[in-house]
Motif scaffolding. Structure first.
Motif, short mmCIF file in Angstrom:
data_model
loop_
_atom_site.label_atom_id
_atom_site.label_comp_id
_atom_site.label_asym_id
_atom_site.label_seq_id
_atom_site.Cartn_x
_atom_site.Cartn_y
_atom_site.Cartn_z
N SER A 163 0.89 -1.20 0.11
CA SER A 163 0.16 -0.10 -0.15
C SER A 163 0.86 1.43 -0.18
O SER A 163 0.35 2.30 -0.13
CB SER A 163 -0.95 -0.11 1.26
OG SER A 163 -0.27 0.12 2.26
N GLN A 165 3.68 1.45 -1.85
CA GLN A 165 4.61 1.49 -3.25
C GLN A 165 4.62 2.89 -3.82
O GLN A 165 5.53 3.37 -4.38
CB GLN A 165 3.94 0.37 -4.04
CG GLN A 165 4.97 0.36 -5.23
CD GLN A 165 6.28 -0.19 -5.01
OE1 GLN A 165 6.63 -0.79 -3.89
NE2 GLN A 165 7.37 0.28 -5.65
N GLY A 166 3.52 3.61 -3.74
CA GLY A 166 3.24 4.81 -4.57
C GLY A 166 4.20 5.74 -3.77
O GLY A 166 4.13 6.92 -4.28
N ALA A 167 4.64 5.57 -2.64
CA ALA A 167 5.53 6.63 -1.78
C ALA A 167 6.85 6.22 -2.10
O ALA A 167 7.99 7.15 -1.58
CB ALA A 167 5.09 6.50 -0.32
N SER A 169 10.48 6.28 -3.80
CA SER A 169 11.21 7.49 -4.69
C SER A 169 12.47 7.48 -4.65
O SER A 169 13.03 7.01 -3.52
CB SER A 169 10.51 8.96 -4.61
OG SER A 169 10.73 9.12 -3.22
N GLU A 242 -3.95 9.73 1.49
CA GLU A 242 -3.62 10.32 0.31
C GLU A 242 -2.46 11.18 0.30
O GLU A 242 -1.48 11.22 -0.34
CB GLU A 242 -5.00 10.53 -0.46
CG GLU A 242 -4.17 11.14 -2.08
CD GLU A 242 -5.34 11.47 -2.96
OE1 GLU A 242 -5.03 12.36 -3.80
OE2 GLU A 242 -6.41 11.31 -2.51
N LEU A 245 0.93 9.76 1.56
CA LEU A 245 1.82 9.12 0.64
C LEU A 245 2.21 10.23 -0.28
O LEU A 245 3.57 9.97 -0.60
CB LEU A 245 0.84 8.31 -0.39
CG LEU A 245 0.36 7.02 0.22
CD1 LEU A 245 -0.79 6.29 -0.74
CD2 LEU A 245 1.48 5.89 0.62
N GLU A 246 1.60 11.19 -0.46
CA GLU A 246 2.48 12.45 -1.23
C GLU A 246 3.50 12.77 -0.19
O GLU A 246 4.74 13.03 -1.06
CB GLU A 246 1.35 13.56 -1.54
CG GLU A 246 2.08 14.76 -1.99
CD GLU A 246 0.95 15.61 -2.17
OE1 GLU A 246 1.46 16.88 -2.20
OE2 GLU A 246 -0.30 15.69 -2.03
N LYS A 249 6.47 10.50 -0.56
CA LYS A 249 7.06 10.57 -1.62
C LYS A 249 8.23 11.45 -1.93
O LYS A 249 9.28 11.58 -2.56
CB LYS A 249 5.84 10.14 -2.88
CG LYS A 249 6.63 10.30 -4.28
CD LYS A 249 5.40 10.10 -5.23
CE LYS A 249 6.10 9.89 -6.83
NZ LYS A 249 5.13 9.69 -7.76
N ALA A 273 8.36 2.51 2.69
CA ALA A 273 8.23 3.59 1.66
C ALA A 273 9.62 3.78 1.18
O ALA A 273 10.07 4.34 0.19
CB ALA A 273 7.57 4.77 1.95
#
Length: 359
Positions: A163, A165-167, A169, A242, A245-246, A249, A273
Motif C-alpha cells: 500500500s 509502493q506509491g510513496a 522514490s 492520500e 503518501l504524497e 514520496k 516506503a
C-alpha cells in the motif's frame, strides 16, 4: 471462533491503535480463520464527548458480548487502562478468554507512578488476561519484571508495504527533504525538531522539513515563525492517507524525535516506503532501526538531532543505501502479513488456554 476486537474508533480516533485495528478488520489472514468484529470503545473529542461516548459504548458492549468467544482489548495508559479493566471484569465473569494488547508509549511510566487502588486495578488487569501482547522484546521484559504473569509475548506492529509502493522514490529527487508524521507536541519531540532545524540550516540552507499531524499545530507554527524558519519548515494539520503518501514520496527521510514510543507506525511506514529514519532511542525504535536503517539519538539531544539531519541531508549515496535496506527490512520483519500470522497463533493459544506453550 468469534472474536471481538475492542479499542479506539477507526473513524473517530487518530493514531496507531486505530490503524492496527483497521488492519485486523481488513486482514484476509485473520478473517479466513476467525469470525472477527471490531468494537469502538473510544473516540477523540472534548472531555464531555469522550465520557458520553465511552458510557454509550460500554452499554452497547453489555448488549452483545455474550456471543463472542475471545476478546482482543487494545489499551494504552491512563483512562484507557481503567476502561479496559471494566470490560475485562465483565468478560472474565462470563468465563470468556481475553487478550490485552499494550500500545501506550508511556505505559510503564504511568504504571510506576500509580499508587493504592489504581495500581491494584492495573495489576488485576494483567493477571486476569489470558495473554498480554507487547510491541517489542524490551517492553515484554519490562512488563514481565513488573507483573510476572508469564503470559506476556511480543507482537510487532506490521505495515502493508504494497500500500506504500506509491510513496517509494529516488532520494536523489529530494535529498534534503524530511517529513515528520504524527501528533505534534512535546512527547513526539516536535519542539526539539524546530530547534534542531534552526541549528542545522546554518550549515545546510537547503534543508526542508514538513511536519504533519494533529495536536499542538498552532503552537508549533508559532515557534517556527519565532525562529524565522518558515522557508524551511511547513507545519500541516492532520494528513489523510492520500496526503501522507504524497508527503512520503517527496521526502528522503522520516524524522521522529520522540521522548516516549511503542513501535510507531510512522517509522514502519517510512521504512516500507524506502525512507531513511532519524529517530530516538526509545521504545521499540532501536529494535526496528539499525545503523543501516538510519540514525538514532537520545531524546532531547537537540545538537545530536541537528547533526543527524545534516548527515542525512544531501547525502544521496547514504540515503539510497538506507532506502534499499529499509524496504527489505520492513518486508522481512515488519510486514502486516507476518503480524497477522503471529496474531492468529496467539488467538488460538489464548482460546485454548495453553499458557505453558508461551514459556
Amino acid at each position: 471462533m468469534k472474536i471481538l476486537v475492542i479499542g479506539p474508533s477507526e473513524t473517530g480516533s487518530r493514531g496507531g491503535m486505530a490503524a492496527v485495528i483497521r488492519g485486523i478488520r481488513e486482514s484476509s489472514t485473520l478473517n479466513g480463520e476467525f469470525d472477527i468484529d471490531t468494537f469502538a470503545s473510544y473516540i477523540d473529542g472534548s472531555l464531555l464527548q469522550r465520557l458520553m461516548y465511552c458510557a454509550y459504548a460500554y452499554l452497547r458492549f453489555l448488549m452483545c458480548y455474550r456471543k463472542y468467544d475471545l476478546f482482543h482489548l487494545h489499551t494504552a495508559e491512563r483512562g484507557s487502562a481503567f476502561r479496559k479493566a471494566l470490560y475485562l471484569r465483565k468478560i472474565k465473569r462470563a468465563g470468556k478468554k481475553a487478550v490485552i494488547h499494550i500500545h501506550g508509549a508511556e505505559f510503564l511510566d504511568f504504571y510506576d507512578g500509580l499508587r493504592g487502588w489504581r495500581k491494584q486495578v492495573v495489576n488485576w488487569l494483567f493477571h486476569r488476561a489470558d495473554l498480554v501482547l507487547a510491541l517489542s522484546e524490551g517492553w515484554r521484559q519490562s512488563l514481565e519484571e513488573r507483573f510476572q504473569t508469564g503470559t506476556c509475548q511480543v507482537l510487532h506492529n506490521g505495515v502493508d508495504a504494497a500500500s506504500l509502493q506509491g510513496a517509494v522514490s529516488d532520494p536523489a529527487e529530494h535529498p534534503d527533504s524530511f517529513v515528520m508524521l504524527g501528533r505534534l507536541g512535546a512527547r513526539k519531540g516536535a519542539y526539539d525538531l524546530v530547534e534542531a532545524v534552526a541549528l542545522a540550516v546554518s550549515q545546510n540552507p537547503a534543508l526542508s522539513i514538513t511536519m504533519a499531524g494533529d495536536g499542538e499545530v498552532e503552537q508549533i507554527r508559532a515557534q517556527v515563525a519565532e525562529k524565522g524558519l518558515e522557508s524551511h519548515i511547513t507545519v500541516l494539520g492532520w494528513a489523510d492517507r492520500e496526503k501522507k503518501l504524497e508527503l512520503l514520496k517527496n521526502a528522503a527521510a522520516v524524522v521522529l524525535p520522540s521522548y516516549h514510543e511503542g513501535l510507531p507506525m510512522a517509522v514502519l511506514e517510512g521504512m516500507a516506503a524506502g525512507k531513511a529514519i532519524v529517530g530516538t532511542t526509545v521504545g521499540a525504535i532501536p529494535e526496528a532501526v539499525t545503523p543501516e536503517s538510519g540514525i538514532l539519538v537520545e531524546p532531547g539531544d537537540i545538537s545530536a538531532l541537528a547533526q543527524a539531519l545534516l548527515k542525512c541531508g544531501g547525502n544521496v549515496e547514504l540515503l539510497r543505501e538506507m532506502s534499499a535496506y529499509n524496504r527489505a527490512r520492513a518486508e522481512a520483519l515488519f510486514s502486516i502479513q507476518e503480524m497477522h500470522r503471529k496474531l492468529a497463533e496467539y488467538y488460538r493459544l489464548a482460546a485454548e488456554g495453553e499458557a505453558e506453550r508461551w514459556n
